[in-house]
Design a protein around this motif. Structure first.
Motif, PDB file in Angstrom:
ATOM      1  N   UNK A  13      93.615 -19.735 -12.920  1.00 58.46           N
ATOM      2  CA  UNK A  13      94.054 -19.390 -14.675  1.00 58.46           C
ATOM      3  C   UNK A  13      94.158 -20.374 -15.055  1.00 58.46           C
ATOM      4  N   UNK A  14      94.815 -21.533 -14.193  1.00 61.96           N
ATOM      5  CA  UNK A  14      95.181 -22.890 -15.058  1.00 61.96           C
ATOM      6  C   UNK A  14      93.351 -23.513 -15.299  1.00 61.96           C
ATOM      7  N   UNK A  15      92.840 -23.496 -14.600  1.00 66.33           N
ATOM      8  CA  UNK A  15      91.387 -24.136 -14.353  1.00 66.33           C
ATOM      9  C   UNK A  15      91.248 -23.377 -15.776  1.00 66.33           C
ATOM     10  N   UNK A  16      90.945 -22.554 -16.572  1.00 69.24           N
ATOM     11  CA  UNK A  16      91.011 -22.008 -17.438  1.00 69.24           C
ATOM     12  C   UNK A  16      89.748 -20.733 -16.874  1.00 69.24           C
ATOM     13  N   UNK A  17      89.627 -19.585 -15.649  1.00 68.56           N
ATOM     14  CA  UNK A  17      88.546 -19.532 -15.558  1.00 68.56           C
ATOM     15  C   UNK A  17      89.465 -17.290 -15.064  1.00 68.56           C
ATOM     16  N   UNK A  18      89.620 -17.372 -15.839  1.00 69.84           N
ATOM     17  CA  UNK A  18      90.536 -15.930 -15.680  1.00 69.84           C
ATOM     18  C   UNK A  18      91.013 -15.759 -16.613  1.00 69.84           C
ATOM     19  N   UNK A  19      91.318 -13.848 -17.064  1.00 65.07           N
ATOM     20  CA  UNK A  19      91.507 -12.840 -18.170  1.00 65.07           C
ATOM     21  C   UNK A  19      92.125 -12.409 -18.082  1.00 65.07           C
ATOM     22  N   UNK A  20      92.875 -11.439 -19.351  1.00 63.18           N
ATOM     23  CA  UNK A  20      94.048 -10.965 -18.181  1.00 63.18           C
ATOM     24  C   UNK A  20      93.527  -9.584 -20.133  1.00 63.18           C
ATOM     25  N   UNK A  21      94.549  -8.568 -19.559  1.00 63.68           N
ATOM     26  CA  UNK A  21      93.800  -8.164 -20.634  1.00 63.68           C
ATOM     27  C   UNK A  21      95.390  -7.694 -21.365  1.00 63.68           C
ATOM     28  N   UNK A  22      95.227  -7.054 -22.192  1.00 66.33           N
ATOM     29  CA  UNK A  22      96.710  -7.313 -22.753  1.00 66.33           C
ATOM     30  C   UNK A  22      97.547  -4.906 -23.086  1.00 66.33           C
ATOM     31  N   UNK A  24     101.125  -3.715 -20.737  1.00 65.43           N
ATOM     32  CA  UNK A  24     102.373  -4.569 -20.095  1.00 65.43           C
ATOM     33  C   UNK A  24     102.036  -3.953 -18.863  1.00 65.43           C
ATOM     34  N   UNK A  25     100.821  -3.505 -17.709  1.00 71.79           N
ATOM     35  CA  UNK A  25     100.479  -4.265 -16.576  1.00 71.79           C
ATOM     36  C   UNK A  25      98.921  -4.634 -15.886  1.00 71.79           C
ATOM     37  N   UNK A  26      99.326  -5.963 -17.330  1.00 73.14           N
ATOM     38  CA  UNK A  26      97.883  -6.690 -17.112  1.00 73.14           C
ATOM     39  C   UNK A  26      96.898  -7.257 -15.884  1.00 73.14           C
ATOM     40  N   UNK A  27      95.984  -6.043 -16.574  1.00 70.07           N
ATOM     41  CA  UNK A  27      94.974  -6.860 -15.475  1.00 70.07           C
ATOM     42  C   UNK A  27      94.316  -7.820 -15.124  1.00 70.07           C
ATOM     43  N   UNK A  28      93.996  -8.896 -14.343  1.00 70.33           N
ATOM     44  CA  UNK A  28      93.465 -10.363 -14.441  1.00 70.33           C
ATOM     45  C   UNK A  28      91.453  -9.695 -13.849  1.00 70.33           C
ATOM     46  N   UNK A  29      91.073 -10.348 -14.408  1.00 65.24           N
ATOM     47  CA  UNK A  29      89.783 -11.378 -13.638  1.00 65.24           C
ATOM     48  C   UNK A  29      88.895 -12.080 -13.497  1.00 65.24           C
ATOM     49  N   UNK A  30      88.491 -13.197 -12.766  1.00 64.13           N
ATOM     50  CA  UNK A  30      88.220 -14.285 -12.706  1.00 64.13           C
ATOM     51  C   UNK A  30      86.730 -14.371 -12.558  1.00 64.13           C
ATOM     52  N   UNK A  31      86.302 -15.517 -12.889  1.00 66.47           N
ATOM     53  CA  UNK A  31      84.730 -16.178 -13.440  1.00 66.47           C
ATOM     54  C   UNK A  31      84.428 -14.297 -14.123  1.00 66.47           C
ATOM     55  N   UNK A  32      85.274 -13.759 -14.497  1.00 66.54           N
ATOM     56  CA  UNK A  32      84.505 -12.233 -14.899  1.00 66.54           C
ATOM     57  C   UNK A  32      83.703 -11.008 -14.189  1.00 66.54           C
ATOM     58  N   UNK A  34      86.837  -8.357 -12.040  1.00 65.46           N
ATOM     59  CA  UNK A  34      87.749  -8.114 -11.372  1.00 65.46           C
ATOM     60  C   UNK A  34      88.529  -8.541 -10.403  1.00 65.46           C
ATOM     61  N   UNK A  35      90.172  -9.190 -10.456  1.00 64.55           N
ATOM     62  CA  UNK A  35      90.398  -9.400  -9.640  1.00 64.55           C
ATOM     63  C   UNK A  35      90.722  -8.302  -8.200  1.00 64.55           C
ATOM     64  N   UNK A  36      90.887  -8.469  -6.712  1.00 64.73           N
ATOM     65  CA  UNK A  36      91.127  -7.951  -5.979  1.00 64.73           C
ATOM     66  C   UNK A  36      92.201  -7.010  -5.631  1.00 64.73           C
ATOM     67  N   UNK A  37      93.776  -8.163  -6.412  1.00 62.25           N
ATOM     68  CA  UNK A  37      94.641  -7.934  -5.915  1.00 62.25           C
ATOM     69  C   UNK A  37      95.223  -7.311  -7.374  1.00 62.25           C
ATOM     70  N   UNK A  38      94.920  -6.562  -7.768  1.00 59.03           N
ATOM     71  CA  UNK A  38      95.257  -6.415  -9.319  1.00 59.03           C
ATOM     72  C   UNK A  38      97.447  -5.906  -9.493  1.00 59.03           C
ATOM     73  N   UNK A  39      97.858  -5.892  -7.762  1.00 60.74           N
ATOM     74  CA  UNK A  39      99.366  -5.567  -8.137  1.00 60.74           C
ATOM     75  C   UNK A  39      99.895  -7.431  -7.834  1.00 60.74           C
TER      76      UNK A  39
END
Length: 81
Positions: A13-22, A24-32, A34-39
């Motif tokens: 996230x700090x390196x600008x490589x991540x996105x979140x959904x808007x 209440x439980x936002x999902x994360x993807x890194x480098x486009x 999906x993150x393997x650990x959404x929890x």
């Protein structure tokens, strides 16, 4: 206390490589991909360590950014992810 995976996610996230959904439980993807650990992504958002960089409609993606607390969790340094 954050585990290594959570710290790696914060570094991405700090390196600008991540996105979140808007939502209440936002999902994360890194480098486009999906993150393997959404929890953990949900926990980081609930803890106030990451947030969307801008307001978007519910379900839409936005660049993720570290909060001040997220930066402190990394010790103030952003090592390369």
């Amino acid at each position: 206390m954050l585990n290594r995976r959570a710290l790696a996610m914060l570094r991405a996230v700090g390196a600008g490589r991540a996105e979140l959904t808007c939502s209440c439980e936002p999902d994360l993807r890194v480098d486009g991909l999906p993150c393997c650990d959404q929890a953990t992504a949900h926990e980081l958002a609930r803890a106030g360590l990451i947030r969307p960089a801008r307001a978007v409609a519910v379900g839409q993606w936005a660049r993720a950014e570290l909060t001040d607390d997220g930066q402190r969790a990394l010790g103030g340094t952003l090592a390369a992810a």
